[in-house]
Design a protein around this motif. Sequence first.
Motif, PDB file in Angstrom:
ATOM      1  N   ASP A 179       0.831  -1.329  -0.064  1.00 32.58           N
ATOM      2  CA  ASP A 179       0.485  -0.292   0.571  1.00 32.58           C
ATOM      3  C   ASP A 179       1.043   1.553   0.475  1.00 32.58           C
ATOM      4  O   ASP A 179       0.583   2.513  -0.779  1.00 32.58           O
ATOM      5  CB  ASP A 179      -0.670  -0.012   1.201  1.00 32.58           C
ATOM      6  CG  ASP A 179      -2.205   0.947   1.255  1.00 32.58           C
ATOM      7  OD1 ASP A 179      -2.444   1.451   0.679  1.00 32.58           O
ATOM      8  OD2 ASP A 179      -2.010   1.435   2.172  1.00 32.58           O
ATOM      9  N   CYS A 181       4.058   1.557  -1.213  1.00 34.16           N
ATOM     10  CA  CYS A 181       4.675   1.898  -2.382  1.00 34.16           C
ATOM     11  C   CYS A 181       3.454   2.742  -3.955  1.00 34.16           C
ATOM     12  O   CYS A 181       3.529   3.426  -4.853  1.00 34.16           O
ATOM     13  CB  CYS A 181       4.640   0.480  -3.326  1.00 34.16           C
ATOM     14  SG  CYS A 181       5.760  -0.267  -2.644  1.00 34.16           S
ATOM     15  N   ASN A 182       1.967   2.957  -3.794  1.00 29.01           N
ATOM     16  CA  ASN A 182       1.159   3.824  -4.304  1.00 29.01           C
ATOM     17  C   ASN A 182       1.751   3.223  -5.602  1.00 29.01           C
ATOM     18  O   ASN A 182       1.617   4.066  -5.968  1.00 29.01           O
ATOM     19  CB  ASN A 182       1.456   5.151  -3.962  1.00 29.01           C
ATOM     20  CG  ASN A 182       0.922   6.098  -5.367  1.00 29.01           C
ATOM     21  OD1 ASN A 182      -0.610   5.799  -5.072  1.00 29.01           O
ATOM     22  ND2 ASN A 182       1.337   7.984  -5.558  1.00 29.01           N
ATOM     23  N   ILE A 183       1.169   2.258  -5.581  1.00 29.29           N
ATOM     24  CA  ILE A 183       0.928   0.843  -6.835  1.00 29.29           C
ATOM     25  C   ILE A 183      -0.020   1.593  -7.825  1.00 29.29           C
ATOM     26  O   ILE A 183      -0.833   1.928  -7.729  1.00 29.29           O
ATOM     27  CB  ILE A 183       0.841  -0.524  -6.550  1.00 29.29           C
ATOM     28  CG1 ILE A 183       2.249  -0.741  -5.358  1.00 29.29           C
ATOM     29  CG2 ILE A 183       0.475  -0.994  -8.389  1.00 29.29           C
ATOM     30  CD1 ILE A 183       1.624  -2.533  -4.974  1.00 29.29           C
ATOM     31  N   GLN A 184       1.029   1.737  -9.346  1.00 28.00           N
ATOM     32  CA  GLN A 184      -0.359   1.900 -10.304  1.00 28.00           C
ATOM     33  C   GLN A 184      -0.327   0.802 -11.342  1.00 28.00           C
ATOM     34  O   GLN A 184       0.891  -0.003 -11.272  1.00 28.00           O
ATOM     35  CB  GLN A 184       0.724   2.906 -10.896  1.00 28.00           C
ATOM     36  CG  GLN A 184       0.687   5.331 -10.167  1.00 28.00           C
ATOM     37  CD  GLN A 184      -0.518   4.633  -9.853  1.00 28.00           C
ATOM     38  OE1 GLN A 184      -1.456   5.638 -10.103  1.00 28.00           O
ATOM     39  NE2 GLN A 184      -0.285   4.943  -7.840  1.00 28.00           N
ATOM     40  N   GLN A 185      -0.846   0.489 -11.921  1.00 30.20           N
ATOM     41  CA  GLN A 185      -1.305  -0.594 -12.864  1.00 30.20           C
ATOM     42  C   GLN A 185      -0.310  -0.746 -13.823  1.00 30.20           C
ATOM     43  O   GLN A 185       0.308   0.161 -13.892  1.00 30.20           O
ATOM     44  CB  GLN A 185      -2.405  -0.318 -13.743  1.00 30.20           C
ATOM     45  CG  GLN A 185      -3.953  -0.861 -13.249  1.00 30.20           C
ATOM     46  CD  GLN A 185      -4.045  -2.175 -12.779  1.00 30.20           C
ATOM     47  OE1 GLN A 185      -3.761  -2.732 -13.228  1.00 30.20           O
ATOM     48  NE2 GLN A 185      -4.615  -2.264 -11.056  1.00 30.20           N
ATOM     49  N   ASP A 187       3.146  -1.401 -12.384  1.00 31.37           N
ATOM     50  CA  ASP A 187       4.568  -1.409 -11.618  1.00 31.37           C
ATOM     51  C   ASP A 187       5.295  -2.336 -11.634  1.00 31.37           C
ATOM     52  O   ASP A 187       4.817  -3.475 -11.175  1.00 31.37           O
ATOM     53  CB  ASP A 187       4.415  -0.263 -10.489  1.00 31.37           C
ATOM     54  CG  ASP A 187       3.652   1.208 -11.185  1.00 31.37           C
ATOM     55  OD1 ASP A 187       3.738   1.496 -12.161  1.00 31.37           O
ATOM     56  OD2 ASP A 187       3.490   1.813  -9.676  1.00 31.37           O
ATOM     57  N   GLY A 209      -2.634  -3.990  -8.214  1.00 38.34           N
ATOM     58  CA  GLY A 209      -2.710  -3.938  -9.232  1.00 38.34           C
ATOM     59  C   GLY A 209      -1.073  -3.462  -9.908  1.00 38.34           C
ATOM     60  O   GLY A 209      -0.802  -3.651 -11.133  1.00 38.34           O
ATOM     61  N   ASP A 255       9.774   0.737  -9.727  1.00 41.59           N
ATOM     62  CA  ASP A 255       8.776   1.733  -9.548  1.00 41.59           C
ATOM     63  C   ASP A 255       9.087   2.089  -7.801  1.00 41.59           C
ATOM     64  O   ASP A 255       8.732   2.679  -7.168  1.00 41.59           O
ATOM     65  CB  ASP A 255       7.713   1.885 -10.025  1.00 41.59           C
ATOM     66  CG  ASP A 255       7.560   1.735 -11.298  1.00 41.59           C
ATOM     67  OD1 ASP A 255       8.139   2.476 -11.760  1.00 41.59           O
ATOM     68  OD2 ASP A 255       7.039   0.456 -12.142  1.00 41.59           O
ATOM     69  N   THR A 304       9.561   5.520  -4.557  1.00 39.60           N
ATOM     70  CA  THR A 304       8.771   4.914  -3.287  1.00 39.60           C
ATOM     71  C   THR A 304      10.066   3.920  -2.416  1.00 39.60           C
ATOM     72  O   THR A 304      10.017   2.295  -3.497  1.00 39.60           O
ATOM     73  CB  THR A 304       7.444   4.451  -3.352  1.00 39.60           C
ATOM     74  OG1 THR A 304       6.970   5.760  -3.487  1.00 39.60           O
ATOM     75  CG2 THR A 304       7.128   4.476  -1.745  1.00 39.60           C
TER      76      THR A 304
END
Length: 389
Positions: A179, A181-185, A187, A209, A255, A304
């Motif tokens: 969480d 890591c601010n994961i973007q689809q 990554d 994601g 990432d 991050t």
Amino acid sequence: MKALTWHGKGDIRCESVPDPRIEHPRDAIIKVTACAICGSDLHLFNGVMPSMKSGDVLGHETMGEVVEVGSENKKLKVGDRVVVPFTISCGECFFCQRGFYSGCERSNPNREAAEKMWGHSPAGLFGYSHMLGGYAGGQAEYLRVPYADVGPIKVPSHLTDEQVLFLSDIFPTGYMAADFCNIQQGDTIAIWGCGPVGLMAIRSAFLLGAGRVIAIDTVPERLALARQSGALTLDFHAEDIYERIQDLTNGRGADACIDAVGTEADGTASLDSVVDRVKAAVYLGTDRPHVLRQAIHCCRNFGTVSIVGVYGGLLDKVPMGSAINRGLTFRMAQTPVQHYMPKLLERIEKGEIDPSFIITHRAGLEDGPELYKTFRDKHDGCVKVVLKP
């Protein structure tokens, strides 16, 4: 009652101790039906964490049945089946009201000791030193739960103990790591450590994601579970981790990077980790942050670094120049478990994840002392131990 108790470095015993009792009207007593040995417990076993006392009851991953409830506790009743978070939180202070339960201002009666070490005190923890409250832990037949109208979560009867036990710590901790890591689809997330928390972080990263997870360890059984969880695995004894991550990301870096190892990183893979180990052995250092250094170097610019591995003191030679000049974000915490428990219980109920996949050893409390050694030494394919009093 029987409990696992600490008597010094490498000395864990199963012995009789007094039964817990209600000490405050918001307390509850639970009969433990399942508990676990956590990687963080090994820091106590190895004598790394200060302020332990002979006879302390260990354990902070616990669930069971409520057998007694304090007069002011209106949330629980006798017979409720609950999982207990390892963080002890009042639910009313500045931090609890904002969801930062592991920063609770009221639950550590020995906060002055923690303030001397860290500047401010976090929440009290079960079974984790007198600096963090001196609370008896849950590797026992019974457990007293303070602020039991805030912490424990009721679990439905159709889920087994093994499916929900890890809501107490390692599932929320692994999920929080991802969480953060601010994961973007799509990554790429690199995770150091394929122990129980790292494995939960792998599954959580995919739930949130991630397109690819790179998992770093050297223990064959852990790497196998990481691959079964969908990760691409790297053995840090067999290859240069920085160079491999550079190759896999076309020179950009991951990432986000997760340190799920913490203070006792393996001391044989690189020169800096050997130096860390020597300094700790002669009391010139407190922690071995090799993994953190490597995670910083492997993270892409403006990425991050998420830290959930436990550190206790002062870290040497952390490359802050790299972090500052490349715009890295650091996220870290003892997990505010109460914040994550409801949403993760929902994921279990929906069948999105069954956390029991990591369990390799099951036993009674009397086998606990020997299983501490098995877990620490990674013998017999041991990844996660569950004890059933």
